[in-house]
Motif scaffolding. Structure first.
Motif, PDB file in Angstrom:
ATOM      1  N   ASP A  82       0.827  -1.218   0.000  1.00  0.00           N
ATOM      2  CA  ASP A  82       0.000   0.000   0.000  1.00  0.00           C
ATOM      3  C   ASP A  82       0.859   1.265   0.000  1.00  0.00           C
ATOM      4  N   PHE A  83       2.200   1.094  -0.108  1.00  0.00           N
ATOM      5  CA  PHE A  83       3.137   2.227  -0.051  1.00  0.00           C
ATOM      6  C   PHE A  83       2.929   3.037   1.231  1.00  0.00           C
ATOM      7  N   GLU A  84       2.710   2.325   2.332  1.00  0.00           N
ATOM      8  CA  GLU A  84       2.452   2.959   3.619  1.00  0.00           C
ATOM      9  C   GLU A  84       3.737   2.951   4.447  1.00  0.00           C
ATOM     10  N   PHE A  85       4.330   4.136   4.565  1.00  0.00           N
ATOM     11  CA  PHE A  85       5.569   4.261   5.324  1.00  0.00           C
ATOM     12  C   PHE A  85       5.458   5.327   6.420  1.00  0.00           C
ATOM     13  N   ASN A  86       4.245   5.587   6.841  1.00  0.00           N
ATOM     14  CA  ASN A  86       3.988   6.561   7.898  1.00  0.00           C
ATOM     15  C   ASN A  86       4.253   5.910   9.255  1.00  0.00           C
ATOM     16  N   GLU A  87       5.200   6.458   9.992  1.00  0.00           N
ATOM     17  CA  GLU A  87       5.561   5.874  11.280  1.00  0.00           C
ATOM     18  C   GLU A  87       4.380   5.819  12.247  1.00  0.00           C
ATOM     19  N   GLU A  88       3.495   6.786  12.171  1.00  0.00           N
ATOM     20  CA  GLU A  88       2.364   6.824  13.099  1.00  0.00           C
ATOM     21  C   GLU A  88       1.420   5.646  12.883  1.00  0.00           C
ATOM     22  N   ILE A  89       1.484   5.056  11.698  1.00  0.00           N
ATOM     23  CA  ILE A  89       0.644   3.900  11.386  1.00  0.00           C
ATOM     24  C   ILE A  89       1.402   2.591  11.565  1.00  0.00           C
ATOM     25  N   VAL A  90       2.644   2.554  11.107  1.00  0.00           N
ATOM     26  CA  VAL A  90       3.408   1.301  11.101  1.00  0.00           C
ATOM     27  C   VAL A  90       3.986   0.968  12.469  1.00  0.00           C
ATOM     28  N   LEU A  91       4.509   1.957  13.188  1.00  0.00           N
ATOM     29  CA  LEU A  91       5.154   1.685  14.476  1.00  0.00           C
ATOM     30  C   LEU A  91       4.219   1.019  15.489  1.00  0.00           C
ATOM     31  N   PRO A  92       2.958   1.458  15.622  1.00  0.00           N
ATOM     32  CA  PRO A  92       2.062   0.773  16.562  1.00  0.00           C
ATOM     33  C   PRO A  92       1.890  -0.707  16.234  1.00  0.00           C
ATOM     34  N   TYR A  93       1.841  -1.033  14.943  1.00  0.00           N
ATOM     35  CA  TYR A  93       1.731  -2.443  14.545  1.00  0.00           C
ATOM     36  C   TYR A  93       2.971  -3.215  14.990  1.00  0.00           C
ATOM     37  N   LEU A  94       4.149  -2.667  14.716  1.00  0.00           N
ATOM     38  CA  LEU A  94       5.382  -3.350  15.096  1.00  0.00           C
ATOM     39  C   LEU A  94       5.484  -3.493  16.615  1.00  0.00           C
ATOM     40  N   LYS A  95       5.105  -2.454  17.343  1.00  0.00           N
ATOM     41  CA  LYS A  95       5.150  -2.527  18.805  1.00  0.00           C
ATOM     42  C   LYS A  95       4.239  -3.629  19.325  1.00  0.00           C
ATOM     43  N   SER A  96       3.061  -3.760  18.740  1.00  0.00           N
ATOM     44  CA  SER A  96       2.111  -4.775  19.197  1.00  0.00           C
ATOM     45  C   SER A  96       2.619  -6.187  18.919  1.00  0.00           C
ATOM     46  N   GLN A  97       3.302  -6.364  17.780  1.00  0.00           N
ATOM     47  CA  GLN A  97       3.794  -7.693  17.410  1.00  0.00           C
ATOM     48  C   GLN A  97       5.043  -8.088  18.200  1.00  0.00           C
ATOM     49  N   LEU A  98       5.876  -7.113  18.513  1.00  0.00           N
ATOM     50  CA  LEU A  98       7.122  -7.388  19.225  1.00  0.00           C
ATOM     51  C   LEU A  98       6.972  -7.293  20.737  1.00  0.00           C
ATOM     52  N   GLY A  99       5.793  -6.866  21.183  1.00  0.00           N
ATOM     53  CA  GLY A  99       5.597  -6.560  22.597  1.00  0.00           C
ATOM     54  C   GLY A  99       5.813  -7.722  23.549  1.00  0.00           C
ATOM     55  N   SER A 100       5.571  -8.932  23.109  1.00  0.00           N
ATOM     56  CA  SER A 100       5.701 -10.085  24.004  1.00  0.00           C
ATOM     57  C   SER A 100       7.118 -10.668  24.023  1.00  0.00           C
ATOM     58  N   TYR A 101       8.031 -10.083  23.255  1.00  0.00           N
ATOM     59  CA  TYR A 101       9.404 -10.585  23.182  1.00  0.00           C
ATOM     60  C   TYR A 101      10.327  -9.762  24.091  1.00  0.00           C
ATOM     61  N   LYS A 102      11.216 -10.446  24.787  1.00  0.00           N
ATOM     62  CA  LYS A 102      12.221  -9.766  25.600  1.00  0.00           C
ATOM     63  C   LYS A 102      13.381  -9.400  24.679  1.00  0.00           C
ATOM     64  N   LEU A 103      13.264  -8.240  24.070  1.00  0.00           N
ATOM     65  CA  LEU A 103      14.167  -7.867  22.982  1.00  0.00           C
ATOM     66  C   LEU A 103      15.617  -7.724  23.422  1.00  0.00           C
ATOM     67  N   ASN A 104      15.842  -7.478  24.713  1.00  0.00           N
ATOM     68  CA  ASN A 104      17.232  -7.348  25.174  1.00  0.00           C
ATOM     69  C   ASN A 104      17.971  -8.679  25.204  1.00  0.00           C
ATOM     70  N   GLN A 105      17.253  -9.782  24.940  1.00  0.00           N
ATOM     71  CA  GLN A 105      17.898 -11.098  24.877  1.00  0.00           C
ATOM     72  C   GLN A 105      18.445 -11.405  23.479  1.00  0.00           C
ATOM     73  N   TYR A 106      18.117 -10.552  22.505  1.00  0.00           N
ATOM     74  CA  TYR A 106      18.466 -10.834  21.104  1.00  0.00           C
ATOM     75  C   TYR A 106      19.714 -10.078  20.669  1.00  0.00           C
ATOM     76  N   GLY A 107      20.475 -10.733  19.801  1.00  0.00           N
ATOM     77  CA  GLY A 107      21.644 -10.091  19.218  1.00  0.00           C
ATOM     78  C   GLY A 107      21.438  -9.724  17.767  1.00  0.00           C
ATOM     79  N   THR A 108      20.545 -10.477  17.078  1.00  0.00           N
ATOM     80  CA  THR A 108      20.320 -10.254  15.652  1.00  0.00           C
ATOM     81  C   THR A 108      18.855 -10.473  15.309  1.00  0.00           C
TER      82      THR A 108
END
Length: 258
Positions: free
Chosen positions: A151-177
């Motif tokens: 959809d050529f959607e690169f608006n952070e206000e729209i995309v970032l909430p989606y990414l936050k919701s999907q990554l929210g259950s992961y302990k990201l500080n445990q990852y290296g890559t």
């Protein structure tokens, strides 16, 4: 002769971007199967059917090599394509091996972001089983990113909430890559960086695929046969609409900036 590029949509342009930098004096034909995008949520049989239809079309366009710039298509059908066609076929797969090698030494985990079908495919799981003796690899499907890109959607206000919701259950500080296992995802590398801890690096297979293409063409003495021209097709129909072509040009600008 031209280099053929194939993807379910615009994701493969993230690989084409690297090919243009390595092979600026070749001509390209890019086929996006926009009638059937996304592939990642479809059945294997459907994906095989769509890919063979697309490659049959490309085989008639005087191509000297084909890049399957789609992780899902590569995992499902690349082996069968190579049996049918005589020109070189270069696929792409998630860059799991370098990520595991790096993080086995550090003790950090690896997160592979991909489509549902890629993560379920035997090829991917065999690769992880073979390499991941310490069980440090996790997978997460992000179908929403594919839709955003198409959809050529690169608006952070729209995309970032989606990414936050999907990554929210992961302990990201445990990852290296974090491995970008879908060619649509590099369009959002800048946004992922905002959410990931500083020590987490982001890798994808696009550069390696373009380098593999260059090596292949050198081996067949068929490099530098054009002027860097690109023809675009959407499910077999040539793209001639100026607005769409401008949108494609802006995608390359975005990749250059991030």
């Amino acid at each position: 002769m031209k280099i053929g590029f194939f993807d379910s949509g615009i994701g493969g342009m993230t690989v084409l971007y690297h090919a243009l930098r390595l092979l600026p004096k070749d001509d390209y034909i890019y086929y996006a199967d926009t009638l059937h995008v996304p592939y990642g949520e479809k059945s294997k049989d459907d994906v095989k059917k769509y890919v063979f239809e697309a490659v049959d079309f490309l085989s008639q366009q005087n191509i000297k090599a084909l890049v399957i710039a789609c992780n899902t298509a590569t995992s499902v059908v690349a082996k069968e394509l190579r049996k049918k066609y005589s020109f070189p076929i270069i696929g792409i797969e998630p860059a799991v091996k370098p990520a595991i090698i790096k993080n086995q030494e550090t003790g950090n985990r690896v997160l592979v972001l991909a489509t549902s079908l890629t993560l379920k495919e035997e090829k991917f799981n065999n690769l992880v089983t073979k390499l991941d003796s310490d069980h440090i690899v996790d997978g997460l499907a992000l179908p929403g990113l594919v839709k955003f890109a198409e959809d050529f959607e690169f608006n952070e206000e729209i995309v970032l909430p989606y990414l936050k919701s999907q990554l929210g259950s992961y302990k990201l500080n445990q990852y290296g890559t974090v491995v970008l296992g879908c060619t649509h995802f590099p369009f959002y590398k800048d946004m992922l960086k905002k959410l990931l801890p500083e020590q987490v690096d982001i890798i994808d297979g696009g550069i390696g695929t373009a380098e593999n293409l260059k090596r292949t063409l050198k081996e067949t003495n068929s490099i530098n046969e054009g002027i860097g021209a690109i023809e675009y097709y959407r499910s077999g129909v040539k793209v001639e609409n100026e607005q769409t072509l401008q949108q494609y040009a802006k995608l390359f600008e975005r990749l250059h900036q991030i």
